[in-house]
Design a protein around this motif. Sequence first.
Motif, PDB file in Angstrom:
ATOM      1  N   LEU A 194       0.849  -1.189   0.000  1.00  0.00           N
ATOM      2  CA  LEU A 194       0.000   0.000   0.000  1.00  0.00           C
ATOM      3  C   LEU A 194       0.886   1.240   0.000  1.00  0.00           C
ATOM      4  N   VAL A 195       0.910   1.947  -1.107  1.00  0.00           N
ATOM      5  CA  VAL A 195       1.677   3.186  -1.219  1.00  0.00           C
ATOM      6  C   VAL A 195       0.819   4.322  -0.670  1.00  0.00           C
ATOM      7  N   GLU A 196       1.365   5.101   0.249  1.00  0.00           N
ATOM      8  CA  GLU A 196       0.595   6.191   0.851  1.00  0.00           C
ATOM      9  C   GLU A 196       0.371   7.296  -0.170  1.00  0.00           C
ATOM     10  N   LEU A 197      -0.903   7.638  -0.386  1.00  0.00           N
ATOM     11  CA  LEU A 197      -1.295   8.673  -1.335  1.00  0.00           C
ATOM     12  C   LEU A 197      -2.071   9.766  -0.621  1.00  0.00           C
ATOM     13  N   PRO A 198      -2.178  10.951  -1.206  1.00  0.00           N
ATOM     14  CA  PRO A 198      -2.989  12.019  -0.589  1.00  0.00           C
ATOM     15  C   PRO A 198      -4.436  11.562  -0.415  1.00  0.00           C
ATOM     16  N   TYR A 199      -5.008  11.928   0.705  1.00  0.00           N
ATOM     17  CA  TYR A 199      -6.398  11.576   1.019  1.00  0.00           C
ATOM     18  C   TYR A 199      -7.156  12.898   1.110  1.00  0.00           C
ATOM     19  N   VAL A 200      -7.955  13.208   0.086  1.00  0.00           N
ATOM     20  CA  VAL A 200      -8.500  14.566  -0.031  1.00  0.00           C
ATOM     21  C   VAL A 200     -10.015  14.574   0.104  1.00  0.00           C
ATOM     22  N   VAL A 201     -10.497  14.709   1.326  1.00  0.00           N
ATOM     23  CA  VAL A 201     -11.918  14.893   1.607  1.00  0.00           C
ATOM     24  C   VAL A 201     -12.099  16.287   2.168  1.00  0.00           C
ATOM     25  N   LYS A 202     -12.973  17.052   1.538  1.00  0.00           N
ATOM     26  CA  LYS A 202     -13.209  18.434   1.956  1.00  0.00           C
ATOM     27  C   LYS A 202     -14.664  18.567   2.384  1.00  0.00           C
ATOM     28  N   GLY A 203     -14.916  18.308   3.672  1.00  0.00           N
ATOM     29  CA  GLY A 203     -16.287  18.303   4.151  1.00  0.00           C
ATOM     30  C   GLY A 203     -17.041  17.122   3.569  1.00  0.00           C
ATOM     31  N   MET A 204     -18.017  17.421   2.714  1.00  0.00           N
ATOM     32  CA  MET A 204     -18.763  16.358   2.033  1.00  0.00           C
ATOM     33  C   MET A 204     -18.280  16.142   0.605  1.00  0.00           C
ATOM     34  N   ASP A 205     -17.264  16.892   0.197  1.00  0.00           N
ATOM     35  CA  ASP A 205     -16.760  16.793  -1.174  1.00  0.00           C
ATOM     36  C   ASP A 205     -15.415  16.081  -1.220  1.00  0.00           C
ATOM     37  N   VAL A 206     -15.058  15.625  -2.430  1.00  0.00           N
ATOM     38  CA  VAL A 206     -13.784  14.950  -2.633  1.00  0.00           C
ATOM     39  C   VAL A 206     -13.062  15.583  -3.826  1.00  0.00           C
ATOM     40  N   SER A 207     -11.751  15.373  -3.864  1.00  0.00           N
ATOM     41  CA  SER A 207     -10.939  15.879  -4.965  1.00  0.00           C
ATOM     42  C   SER A 207     -10.001  14.770  -5.430  1.00  0.00           C
ATOM     43  N   PHE A 208      -9.897  14.592  -6.738  1.00  0.00           N
ATOM     44  CA  PHE A 208      -9.071  13.519  -7.287  1.00  0.00           C
ATOM     45  C   PHE A 208      -7.886  14.006  -8.123  1.00  0.00           C
ATOM     46  N   SER A 209      -7.883  15.261  -8.531  1.00  0.00           N
ATOM     47  CA  SER A 209      -6.836  15.732  -9.439  1.00  0.00           C
ATOM     48  C   SER A 209      -5.456  15.693  -8.786  1.00  0.00           C
ATOM     49  N   GLY A 210      -5.373  16.078  -7.504  1.00  0.00           N
ATOM     50  CA  GLY A 210      -4.094  16.053  -6.807  1.00  0.00           C
ATOM     51  C   GLY A 210      -3.575  14.638  -6.602  1.00  0.00           C
ATOM     52  N   ILE A 211      -4.482  13.718  -6.285  1.00  0.00           N
ATOM     53  CA  ILE A 211      -4.108  12.317  -6.116  1.00  0.00           C
ATOM     54  C   ILE A 211      -3.553  11.771  -7.429  1.00  0.00           C
ATOM     55  N   LEU A 212      -4.226  12.109  -8.524  1.00  0.00           N
ATOM     56  CA  LEU A 212      -3.783  11.625  -9.829  1.00  0.00           C
ATOM     57  C   LEU A 212      -2.391  12.145 -10.162  1.00  0.00           C
ATOM     58  N   SER A 213      -2.170  13.432  -9.941  1.00  0.00           N
ATOM     59  CA  SER A 213      -0.841  14.007 -10.212  1.00  0.00           C
ATOM     60  C   SER A 213       0.231  13.337  -9.358  1.00  0.00           C
ATOM     61  N   PHE A 214      -0.082  13.113  -8.085  1.00  0.00           N
ATOM     62  CA  PHE A 214       0.873  12.502  -7.166  1.00  0.00           C
ATOM     63  C   PHE A 214       1.203  11.071  -7.592  1.00  0.00           C
ATOM     64  N   VAL A 215       0.178  10.295  -7.899  1.00  0.00           N
ATOM     65  CA  VAL A 215       0.409   8.887  -8.222  1.00  0.00           C
ATOM     66  C   VAL A 215       1.070   8.740  -9.591  1.00  0.00           C
ATOM     67  N   GLU A 216       0.846   9.704 -10.495  1.00  0.00           N
ATOM     68  CA  GLU A 216       1.549   9.678 -11.779  1.00  0.00           C
ATOM     69  C   GLU A 216       3.048   9.834 -11.565  1.00  0.00           C
TER      70      GLU A 216
END
Length: 339
Positions: A194-216
């Motif tokens: 399990l590679v540690e990746l950003p976990y981006v939950v903002k209240g009730m919303d989520v964001s995936f663009s930063g996770i994608l950039s990081f994992v790329e």
Amino acid sequence: MAVVLGIEGSANKIGVGIVREDGTILSNPRHTWVWYISPPGHGFLPRETALHHQEWALPLVQRALKEAGVTPRDITAIAFTKGPGMGGPLVSCAVVARMLAQLWRVPLLPVNHCVGHIEMGRLVTGARDPVVLYVSGGNTQVIAYADQRYRIFGETVDMAVGNCLDRFARVLGLSNDPAPGYNIEQLAKQGRRLVELPYVVKGMDVSFSGILSFVETAARTLLDKGEATPADLCFSLQETIFAMLVEITERAMAHCATADALVVGGVGCNLRLQAMLATMCEERGGRLYATDDRYCIDNGAMIAWPGVLALRGGQTCAVAESACTQRFRTDEVHVAWRE
């Protein structure tokens, strides 16, 4: 008894479904743009997809009628996807719907694609009033019903979860056959680290663009150093983004005082996501409702059935008012068929 023919073509698949007023699905054929299932690292384009839909619309209508054992005289109304979706494909299918409605002299029913997924999920699973997690290539929303609207409790603030998975599949050069997300799911089963990746939950919303950039970036570094395999990265990405989705779904369930959830949309076919959601629901004393790829993936029946429901309330439209829109939010729909 009313019989509605529905046409769905908001993305790379075109489907034609015929559904009877009692909820019986009489036929539901579909076809995928075959060029999409070709070179790894590439997605589908609106213009080519629109041309594909124009080519396959009428053959699918004929096939749906034959499989259902009905004729045009038996069709009570034509339902079509008004939006959201890709402009060219949406318009291509709407033109066919308008043509058939005028030729067969039946009403025209505009349907919201997202509401179509929800109502099809409720029909197939028998779920009564669950919190809905809608996850697909173009949408990511947590939804609950109240006062004749499907209220959006949380959603992605950038890209949809399916788009995130598809784009990472391109980074790894995974095949598009049968779908990038499916191939990520299969490869993730072999992951051990399990590679540690950003976990981006903002209240009730989520964001995936930063996770994608990081994992790329992590993919290039870790793979070059031999510190992780493609399977490890697929496993890590799935575990992280699905945990985010489960979190916001559970928070909405707590707010609505319900223990049941329904997952719909193309990504809803993912068995790992279903397992995580099922565990969460069981811990709350509830149940997860889910379907397989016949109804999770875009199809015509998911447009025909909301058409049946809308027809009961007289929610038809004139041809002059049947324009499509790429942005048609779930909570804009008046859900007149629910109390």
